[in-house]
Write an enzyme that holds these catalytic residues in place. Structure first.
Site, PDB file in Angstrom:
ATOM      1  N   LYS A  15       0.797  -1.225   0.000  1.00 36.53           N
ATOM      2  CA  LYS A  15       0.000   0.000   0.000  1.00 36.53           C
ATOM      3  C   LYS A  15       0.821   1.261   0.000  1.00 36.53           C
ATOM      4  CE  LYS A  15      -4.384  -1.399   2.105  1.00 36.53           C
ATOM      5  NZ  LYS A  15      -5.276  -1.179   3.243  1.00 36.53           N
ATOM      6  N   LYS A  70      -8.692 -11.561  -6.430  1.00 42.43           N
ATOM      7  CA  LYS A  70      -9.797 -11.461  -5.477  1.00 42.43           C
ATOM      8  C   LYS A  70     -10.708 -10.288  -5.826  1.00 42.43           C
ATOM      9  CE  LYS A  70      -9.624 -11.149  -0.922  1.00 42.43           C
ATOM     10  NZ  LYS A  70      -9.191 -11.136   0.497  1.00 42.43           N
ATOM     11  N   LYS A  97     -12.869  -3.839  -3.914  1.00 44.62           N
ATOM     12  CA  LYS A  97     -13.413  -2.553  -4.308  1.00 44.62           C
ATOM     13  C   LYS A  97     -12.305  -1.598  -4.752  1.00 44.62           C
ATOM     14  CE  LYS A  97     -16.599   1.027  -3.051  1.00 44.62           C
ATOM     15  NZ  LYS A  97     -16.011   2.255  -2.506  1.00 44.62           N
TER      16      LYS A  97
END
Ligand code: TRP
Length: 326
Positions: free
Chosen positions: A111, A192, A195
């Site tokens: 991230k 996967k 969102k």
């Protein structure tokens, strides 16, 4: 009865991956465990988020969870920031975890690793998560595969703290759900459903209308050999459709393969099953969003209950490290 705790980020519209992979299992946990579920608004601050959006999404997450079947009479549902002990214990645990351990977290590396402007909170995210868990003496923590490393770190921190200061924390176990655990992106069935990183067409929100569900399932990527069969590596798209059908109908997804000859028929069955499975939840959701005061009252009661447990654990830990009682 075992104590179960899990957390979910208030990231807006939940999708089928959240629902079949996590939330639906939580609903079952209510009957078999002493269950605590936390909407982790403090974790949402580790990335850029508009204040109004965060506020709205936190309340919305509560509506979605209640609509999905969490029942305040059978579990404790609360908002992380409403229980100050989460932030208090985090400091004690930050003085237990090491830089090296946090640097190894793959979610941090993915991230924001390496960027100068990364928030310190993104780095210490797993320590706040450890506090969420340890405050409640949780025995089991149902999480997705991507959170396994954070759970390992939590166990490590708890063990170290206990070794230093005495038997303060319960060392928790991760429980990775068996069914429907992996819902893949309809457009990229090797990834996967997500969102933040998925494609809009490949992600089915649990509040999607019947028309949207039909459209997205119809466009789902399959393959060219035309055989309906369960084969995760060679036929990820078809396998994902079968596993969605299995999750929505409660049937064995592998056995379902034999019932369909054509992809079109399978897709029709999948949309129909999803629409039917989501309809009651969507109705309940609309009732809840019409009554925000009622939902707030449920959250207030949840945080009062949660705080009783959390404060006692925090005091135990604060005493153990030598903080003078006020
Ligand atoms: N990190 C988790 C996620 O992104 C959310 C979370 C925060 C959590 N605190 C938790 C999950 C405690 C389980 C237990 O999915």
């Amino acid at each position: 009865m075992a104590r179960v705790l899990s957390g979910i980020q208030p990231s807006g519209d939940l999708h089928l991956g959240n629902y079949f992979g996590a939330v639906r299992n939580w609903v079952q946990d209510q009957d078999t465990a002493d269950a605590y579920f936390c909407i982790v608004d403090l974790h949402a601050l580790t990335l850029s988020i508009d204040p109004g959006v965060l506020r709205r999404q936190t309340l919305d997450a509560a509506c979605v969870l209640l609509a999905s079947g969490l029942d305040p009479a059978r579990c404790t549902l609360f908002v992380q920031s409403h229980v100050p002990a989460h932030q208090q214990l985090t400091w004690l645990l930050e003085c237990t975890a090491t830089m090296g351990e946090l640097r190894r977290m793959t979610q941090f590396k993915d991230k924001g690793g390496g960027q100068e402007s990364v928030r310190v909170g993104l780095f210490t995210y797993p320590v706040l998560m450890a506090a969420d868990i340890l405050l409640y003496d949780a025995d089991q923590v149902p999480v997705g595969d991507d959170q396994r490393q954070h759970l390992e770190l939590t166990r490590e921190i708890a063990g170290r703290f206990n070794h230093r200061y005495g038997d303060i924390f319960t060392v928790p176990q991760a429980t990775i759900p068996k069914v429907g655990a992996r819902v893949m992106d309809l457009q990229a069935p090797d990834r996967k459903m997500s969102k933040s990183s998925g494609s809009p067409l490949g992600t089915v929100g649990i509040m999607d209308s019947p028309d949207e569900i039909v459209r997205k399932v119809k466009k789902a990527v399959t393959d060219t050999d035309g055989v309906v069969a369960w084969d995760p590596s060679a036929k990820p798209g078809v396998t994902n459709l079968l596993s969605l059908l299995g999750a929505a109908t409660g049937q064995d997804p592998e056995a379902l393969a034999g019932s369909y000859d054509r992809y079109g028929d399978l897709k029709g069955a999948v949309s129909e099953a999803l629409i039917e499975a989501l309809a009651p939840l969507q109705d309940h959701y609309r009732e809840l969003t019409d009554d925000p005061g009622g939902v707030m009252a449920i959250l207030r009661e949840g945080s009062t209950r949660a705080a009783q447990v959390a404060e006692a654990t925090y005091l135990r830990a604060a005493d153990a490290v030598g903080l003078l009682r006020p």
